[in-house]
Design a protein around this motif. Sequence first.
Motif, PDB file in Angstrom:
ATOM      1  N   UNK A  62      71.712  21.302 -20.700  1.00 19.05           N
ATOM      2  CA  UNK A  62      72.146  20.030 -21.281  1.00 19.05           C
ATOM      3  C   UNK A  62      72.579  20.210 -22.737  1.00 19.05           C
ATOM      4  N   UNK A  63      71.824  20.986 -23.488  1.00 19.22           N
ATOM      5  CA  UNK A  63      72.169  21.206 -24.897  1.00 19.22           C
ATOM      6  C   UNK A  63      73.498  21.952 -25.019  1.00 19.22           C
ATOM      7  N   UNK A  64      73.717  22.930 -24.144  1.00 15.33           N
ATOM      8  CA  UNK A  64      74.971  23.673 -24.185  1.00 15.33           C
ATOM      9  C   UNK A  64      76.144  22.761 -23.840  1.00 15.33           C
ATOM     10  N   UNK A  65      75.932  21.856 -22.892  1.00 17.99           N
ATOM     11  CA  UNK A  65      77.008  20.961 -22.479  1.00 17.99           C
ATOM     12  C   UNK A  65      77.332  19.897 -23.519  1.00 17.99           C
ATOM     13  N   UNK A  66      76.299  19.412 -24.226  1.00 23.00           N
ATOM     14  CA  UNK A  66      76.610  18.401 -25.245  1.00 23.00           C
ATOM     15  C   UNK A  66      76.685  18.992 -26.646  1.00 23.00           C
ATOM     16  N   UNK A  93      78.809  11.523 -20.961  1.00 21.17           N
ATOM     17  CA  UNK A  93      78.306  12.122 -19.724  1.00 21.17           C
ATOM     18  C   UNK A  93      79.440  12.760 -18.933  1.00 21.17           C
ATOM     19  N   UNK A  94      80.610  12.127 -18.950  1.00 22.21           N
ATOM     20  CA  UNK A  94      81.783  12.704 -18.286  1.00 22.21           C
ATOM     21  C   UNK A  94      82.149  14.055 -18.909  1.00 22.21           C
ATOM     22  N   UNK A  95      82.051  14.158 -20.234  1.00 21.01           N
ATOM     23  CA  UNK A  95      82.362  15.424 -20.910  1.00 21.01           C
ATOM     24  C   UNK A  95      81.320  16.488 -20.562  1.00 21.01           C
ATOM     25  N   UNK A  96      80.038  16.083 -20.536  1.00 23.95           N
ATOM     26  CA  UNK A  96      78.974  17.050 -20.278  1.00 23.95           C
ATOM     27  C   UNK A  96      79.020  17.580 -18.836  1.00 23.95           C
ATOM     28  N   UNK A  97      79.174  16.653 -17.890  1.00 19.12           N
ATOM     29  CA  UNK A  97      79.093  16.999 -16.465  1.00 19.12           C
ATOM     30  C   UNK A  97      80.283  16.398 -15.710  1.00 19.12           C
ATOM     31  N   UNK A  98      81.478  16.922 -15.923  1.00 22.64           N
ATOM     32  CA  UNK A  98      82.680  16.291 -15.352  1.00 22.64           C
ATOM     33  C   UNK A  98      82.688  16.257 -13.824  1.00 22.64           C
ATOM     34  N   UNK A 588      71.553   7.390 -15.772  1.00 20.87           N
ATOM     35  CA  UNK A 588      71.549   6.325 -16.773  1.00 20.87           C
ATOM     36  C   UNK A 588      72.340   6.685 -18.028  1.00 20.87           C
ATOM     37  N   UNK A 589      73.182   7.747 -17.966  1.00 19.35           N
ATOM     38  CA  UNK A 589      73.952   8.201 -19.128  1.00 19.35           C
ATOM     39  C   UNK A 589      73.052   8.515 -20.321  1.00 19.35           C
ATOM     40  N   UNK A 590      71.830   8.988 -20.038  1.00 16.94           N
ATOM     41  CA  UNK A 590      70.929   9.358 -21.124  1.00 16.94           C
ATOM     42  C   UNK A 590      71.398  10.658 -21.762  1.00 16.94           C
ATOM     43  N   UNK A 591      71.049  10.845 -23.022  1.00 18.37           N
ATOM     44  CA  UNK A 591      71.534  11.990 -23.780  1.00 18.37           C
ATOM     45  C   UNK A 591      70.381  12.624 -24.526  1.00 18.37           C
ATOM     46  N   UNK A 592      70.717  13.582 -25.326  1.00 19.73           N
ATOM     47  CA  UNK A 592      69.748  14.245 -26.177  1.00 19.73           C
ATOM     48  C   UNK A 592      69.371  13.308 -27.327  1.00 19.73           C
TER      49      UNK A 592
END
Length: 640
Positions: A62-66, A93-98, A588-592
Amino acid sequence: MYLNDPNTGKKVSKILRLMAEKYPTKEAVYEKLIYLQSYLSLPKGIEHFMSDLHGEYASFFHILNNCSGVIREKVDYVFGVRLTEEQKAEFCTLIYYPQEKIEQMRESRRATPAWYRENLARLLELAKLMSYKYPVSKVSGFIPQRYASVIVELMNTRPEADQAQFIYLKKLFNTIVQIDSGAEFIEAFTVLIKRLAVDRLHIVGDFFDRGNRPDAILNLLMQHPAVDIQWGNHDVLWMGAALGSEACIATVVRNSLRYHNTDVLERGYGISLRPLTTFAARIYPDEAPLKAAERAITMMMFKLEGQLIARCPDFQMQSRRLLDRIDFRSSYAELGDGKRYELESAYFPTIDTSNATTDVYALTEAEQAIIADLRSYFLESTVLHRHVDYLYQKGNMYLRCNGNLLFHGCVPLNEDGSFRTIVYAGREYRGRSWFDFCEQMARSAWLHGGQEALDFMYFLWCGRLSPLSGREFKTFERALIPDESTWKEPSDPYFRYIDTVECCEHVLQEFGLDPQRGHIINGHVPVKVKKGESPVKAGGRAIIIDGGFCRAYHSKTGISGYTLISNSRGLRLLQHQKIADVREALRANHDIESVSETLELQSCHNTVGDTDQGCAIQDEITDLYNLLLAYQNGLIKPQA
């Protein structure tokens, strides 16, 4: 060295002759000089530093993706109040996990042509802003090759400047969606954006142990275009095991059993533990299977470690050779302090306790067979060897990069803070020379093997004098003695002196860096934030970035890890409070969740010219000017 130019017959340097082959005309030199001189003025690339990942794949993924939260910051900056918080969260979320997000939108029937066009437009706007720090040629290299020509065309549109450009851009988007390639172009844009967000990734040690997917982390990093690694002690342990060190193999297996992550051995690397568990169930019938296996391999580890320490007195690890200090009749052990301590158990089925002349460090025939079996698995695991080769190719004991000194553990010091002199094979080492020698031995194990180099890998894992360890392990005491007063592990004075400016300056100077402007970046020792401990030492001269990615450490540190960010304006430390995983992000579009602390703010932007890369470019510019003079003076004849 000088050679005769075949066209003019005049003597020119070998370097100029080689450069003339690469730049055969004056025009080629002009083009390269213009590009390089201009490139030096661009802002320096963004560097991210992380440490002690310890197999926590979900958090790292997740950290690498965002990009440690940088992408969310850019989205906030670009779209501000134009998008709601919910819209920005979904876009991130679309950018992190397209792939996963697009599939989710398809299942909910929300992936309409308008949705594709809208998100392609947003991705283009974000990519344009993030690309301004890079030359066009470099940006083009970040784009997946299959989509490069179209995305470069999109990046060069200026719809805000001209109606024809507006119509042209609209037609590009419409065509992409019409031919059903919207999902592929969205994914390609997300690859570009993530690459623009982080120019270089530094991992300051410890991929292995505790968490259960270090193999997945390494698979992910092997796809990253710009990464370097500073080995941690857990890394060299696994490297040594893969190369055939029996002591390292026994320790790796024990750690995996102890941390309940045997999946990485059996599924990740194809290393079967069945012979060990079968043997352990027979000699420890009253124990649970995994606990029995842990006890069995622990005794093998103590025996192999004892043999190794006897072979290598220069490691100064004699205090760890404790099996022969056990009084098996009374169930006590006498430690180095001269005191006797009661053992947790008097049951040692793999040692002949009835015979006073028994060599307690000798493996039984059954133990020898198990170690030989495990060794063959480690040596034959192609996946493990691919990862170990990657660690050797990308890794080092330390790295000097843009004025910063990166290493995992410590520089061995004396009690007065001076560099400790270490004697090995009759030669003395201290400071940087000790690091260099340790790397030489680690690479010798990889390239040539040999018992001495393999034994050295085990020393790097747990030796008090090892720059990757720096503490005296108490594995014997923790495993066999219930008295916790014996468990305290003495550590190198470095871990005390790193709080002082004088020590930091001394270390930086030893490694050839500016003691006034440089920084030491370490991992290895988890920073206990919840107890008030700070990762920033000596007024910012040293930064400890082990914040406890591993879930087992969350209760100790109170956080979920650190990312140190170096950009053109200075240094910023992100303290990760909570890290979402893929499911949570998609649901839920949760993030870091992170807290940002600025450690150093520059009065002016650092440019590429201020970096190590800039120094190399300056050297190339000098050579190009010399080549141009050679063309102009007739020393070398340019090609037509």
